[in-house]
Design an enzyme around this catalytic site. Structure first.
Site, PDB file in Angstrom:
ATOM      1  N   ASN A  24       0.823  -1.123   0.041  1.00 50.85           N
ATOM      2  CA  ASN A  24       0.076  -0.239   0.086  1.00 50.85           C
ATOM      3  C   ASN A  24       0.832   1.129   0.007  1.00 50.85           C
ATOM      4  O   ASN A  24       2.019   1.166   0.286  1.00 50.85           O
ATOM      5  CB  ASN A  24      -0.948  -0.018   1.141  1.00 50.85           C
ATOM      6  CG  ASN A  24      -0.222   0.073   2.498  1.00 50.85           C
ATOM      7  OD1 ASN A  24       0.527   1.190   2.747  1.00 50.85           O
ATOM      8  ND2 ASN A  24      -0.619  -0.795   3.317  1.00 50.85           N
ATOM      9  N   ASP A  72       2.725  -8.346   9.133  1.00 49.72           N
ATOM     10  CA  ASP A  72       1.539  -7.841   9.048  1.00 49.72           C
ATOM     11  C   ASP A  72       0.463  -8.705   9.867  1.00 49.72           C
ATOM     12  O   ASP A  72      -0.822  -8.124  10.052  1.00 49.72           O
ATOM     13  CB  ASP A  72       0.990  -7.398   7.883  1.00 49.72           C
ATOM     14  CG  ASP A  72       1.587  -6.155   7.129  1.00 49.72           C
ATOM     15  OD1 ASP A  72       2.128  -5.452   7.980  1.00 49.72           O
ATOM     16  OD2 ASP A  72       1.470  -6.076   5.720  1.00 49.72           O
ATOM     17  N   ASN A  78      -7.657  -7.887  10.052  1.00 53.25           N
ATOM     18  CA  ASN A  78      -7.757  -8.551   8.649  1.00 53.25           C
ATOM     19  C   ASN A  78      -7.751  -9.939   8.775  1.00 53.25           C
ATOM     20  O   ASN A  78      -7.893 -10.720   7.587  1.00 53.25           O
ATOM     21  CB  ASN A  78      -6.382  -8.111   8.028  1.00 53.25           C
ATOM     22  CG  ASN A  78      -6.249  -6.675   7.533  1.00 53.25           C
ATOM     23  OD1 ASN A  78      -5.432  -5.987   7.699  1.00 53.25           O
ATOM     24  ND2 ASN A  78      -7.382  -6.122   7.060  1.00 53.25           N
ATOM     25  N   ARG A  97       0.689 -11.386   2.216  1.00 52.60           N
ATOM     26  CA  ARG A  97       0.179 -11.620   3.560  1.00 52.60           C
ATOM     27  C   ARG A  97      -0.797 -12.984   3.504  1.00 52.60           C
ATOM     28  O   ARG A  97      -1.194 -13.222   4.503  1.00 52.60           O
ATOM     29  CB  ARG A  97      -1.361 -10.320   3.619  1.00 52.60           C
ATOM     30  CG  ARG A  97      -0.342  -9.136   3.771  1.00 52.60           C
ATOM     31  CD  ARG A  97      -1.470  -8.281   4.485  1.00 52.60           C
ATOM     32  NE  ARG A  97      -1.831  -8.429   6.044  1.00 52.60           N
ATOM     33  CZ  ARG A  97      -2.568  -7.912   6.813  1.00 52.60           C
ATOM     34  NH1 ARG A  97      -3.015  -6.869   6.530  1.00 52.60           N
ATOM     35  NH2 ARG A  97      -2.906  -8.410   7.889  1.00 52.60           N
ATOM     36  N   ARG A 151      -8.726  -4.103  -1.978  1.00 50.46           N
ATOM     37  CA  ARG A 151      -8.285  -5.483  -1.805  1.00 50.46           C
ATOM     38  C   ARG A 151      -9.437  -6.444  -1.878  1.00 50.46           C
ATOM     39  O   ARG A 151      -9.235  -7.732  -2.271  1.00 50.46           O
ATOM     40  CB  ARG A 151      -7.842  -5.258  -0.257  1.00 50.46           C
ATOM     41  CG  ARG A 151      -6.480  -4.476   0.061  1.00 50.46           C
ATOM     42  CD  ARG A 151      -5.363  -5.095  -0.444  1.00 50.46           C
ATOM     43  NE  ARG A 151      -4.354  -4.234  -0.010  1.00 50.46           N
ATOM     44  CZ  ARG A 151      -3.650  -4.396   1.086  1.00 50.46           C
ATOM     45  NH1 ARG A 151      -3.881  -5.147   2.304  1.00 50.46           N
ATOM     46  NH2 ARG A 151      -2.584  -3.424   1.322  1.00 50.46           N
ATOM     47  N   HIS A 180      -8.566  -0.337   2.919  1.00 47.79           N
ATOM     48  CA  HIS A 180      -9.575  -0.922   3.365  1.00 47.79           C
ATOM     49  C   HIS A 180     -10.595  -0.183   3.952  1.00 47.79           C
ATOM     50  O   HIS A 180     -10.134   1.050   4.542  1.00 47.79           O
ATOM     51  CB  HIS A 180      -8.813  -1.884   4.625  1.00 47.79           C
ATOM     52  CG  HIS A 180      -7.850  -2.709   4.521  1.00 47.79           C
ATOM     53  ND1 HIS A 180      -6.902  -2.897   4.976  1.00 47.79           N
ATOM     54  CD2 HIS A 180      -8.190  -3.878   3.545  1.00 47.79           C
ATOM     55  CE1 HIS A 180      -6.232  -4.304   4.662  1.00 47.79           C
ATOM     56  NE2 HIS A 180      -7.137  -4.665   3.600  1.00 47.79           N
ATOM     57  N   ASP A 182     -11.780   0.135   6.754  1.00 48.23           N
ATOM     58  CA  ASP A 182     -11.452   0.737   8.259  1.00 48.23           C
ATOM     59  C   ASP A 182     -10.475   1.864   8.185  1.00 48.23           C
ATOM     60  O   ASP A 182     -10.404   2.675   9.253  1.00 48.23           O
ATOM     61  CB  ASP A 182     -11.100  -0.335   9.267  1.00 48.23           C
ATOM     62  CG  ASP A 182      -9.722  -0.969   8.901  1.00 48.23           C
ATOM     63  OD1 ASP A 182      -9.165  -0.709   7.883  1.00 48.23           O
ATOM     64  OD2 ASP A 182      -9.243  -1.808   9.664  1.00 48.23           O
ATOM     65  N   CYS A 277      -7.153  -1.250  13.029  1.00 43.77           N
ATOM     66  CA  CYS A 277      -6.471  -2.487  12.275  1.00 43.77           C
ATOM     67  C   CYS A 277      -5.677  -3.843  13.331  1.00 43.77           C
ATOM     68  O   CYS A 277      -5.416  -4.642  12.941  1.00 43.77           O
ATOM     69  CB  CYS A 277      -5.052  -2.009  11.637  1.00 43.77           C
ATOM     70  SG  CYS A 277      -5.944  -0.692  10.132  1.00 43.77           S
TER      71      CYS A 277
END
Ligand code: ARG
Length: 295
Positions: A24, A72, A78, A97, A151, A180, A182, A277
């Site tokens: 990102n 992450d 997530n 990820r 995503r 995202h 959020d 997050c």
């Protein structure tokens, strides 16, 4: 099952947190490397303080074990979408990820064994959806707000609706910095929604206003708040925990009945993440709808 009323969060210690790849626009492995030791220390201290804030507010925290090579994994929002004791595991768009998926699955299956959840479901292959970070539960309206266009795939909406038996309102995200939902939308238990309008397509902004019940329910964050990921907030009781908060935004949040507690998370900001997050609520129940207060 969880005891009624007590917020329960999943968090993951940042033992292996770093910015070693860029998926990102916030992430720059070179700037991380330039200050690696200091940033590593800072991330541990910031995360510890955040845990203390949450436990001080009466939340229980379950810890997902950190994994080397999965930096992450700290962003537990997530890992899955969780409601009514059921978890729909995330499937990540990026290979970097995707390696988190088996660790998340083992963790959630263990929560089932321990009686904290009752079911765990996976998504079909090729269907990307990045957990609660891209699908926020709205306890007032009894539906989810889901991000797509960055995503998570729009097609995941039907699967989420089928699994949880709840409506999902899809919102298109148009800015790669707000990848995202959020990062640009947070739902307060009063029914008010803090959001960053430029992150959404014009159609989605209209849909958001309509589904929210009108502009009176919306609190717009400005560019500065968006740049500190202030919108990525966690509400426990009548306290909103945020990495940072501009004065104007704080006044708007106070006005609808919440205190603001700042818990700086600048090291995680370098990965594009902040308070929401770093957490995942696993105690949300659809029958515990909060009622709206006066706008
Ligand atoms: N570096 C992580 C990523 O790009 C940050 C994730 C932050 N999580 C969130 N729910 N917004 O995936």
């Amino acid at each position: 099952m969880t005891s009624a009323g007590k917020p329960r969060l999943v968090m993951c210690r940042p033992d292996y947190f770093e910015v070693s790849y860029a998926i990102n626009p916030w992430m720059d492995p070179k700037s991380w490397d330039g200050e690696r030791d200091e940033l590593t220390r800072r991330s541990q201290a910031e995360w510890q303080s955040l845990v203390q804030v949450f436990t001080g507010l009466g939340a229980d925290v379950e810890f997902l074990a950190p994994v080397p090579g999965a930096p992450d994994l700290v962003f537990t929002a997530n890992a899955a979408i969780v409601l009514d004791g059921k978890a729909l595991l995330a499937r990540f768009l990026d290979d970097e990820r995707r390696i988190e998926e088996p660790f998340n699955e083992a963790f959630f299956r263990n929560l089932v064994q321990r009686g904290m959840l009752r079911d765990v479901q996976t998504l079909p292959k090729g269907m990307y959806q990045e957990g609660a970070g891209d699908c926020s539960w709205d306890p007032t309206r009894g539906h989810f707000w889901a991000g797509h266009g960055q995503r998570s795939r729009l097609e995941s909406v039907d699967l989420i609706e089928d699994y949880f038996g709840r409506k999902v309102v899809p919102l298109e995200l148009v800015d790669p910095k707000f990848y995202h939902v959020d990062t640009c939308l947070s739902v307060l238990p009063s029914g008010h929604i803090v959001y960053y309008p430029p992150a959404f397509s014009p159609d989605s902004r209209r849909l958001l206003e309509r589904e929210a019940g009108g502009a009176a329910w919306l609190i717009a964050a400005d560019d500065e708040d968006a740049a500190t990921l202030a919108v990525n907030m966690v509400c426990i009781g009548d306290t909103v925990v945020m990495a940072a908060c501009g004065e104007r935004l704080e006044a708007s949040i106070n006005k609808v009945g919440f205190n603001v507690v700042r818990s700086p998370l600048t090291s995680f900001g370098m990965s594009g993440g902040a308070a929401f997050c770093l957490t995942l609520r696993i105690d949300h129940r659809s029958d515990r709808q909060s009622s709206r207060v006066a706008a």
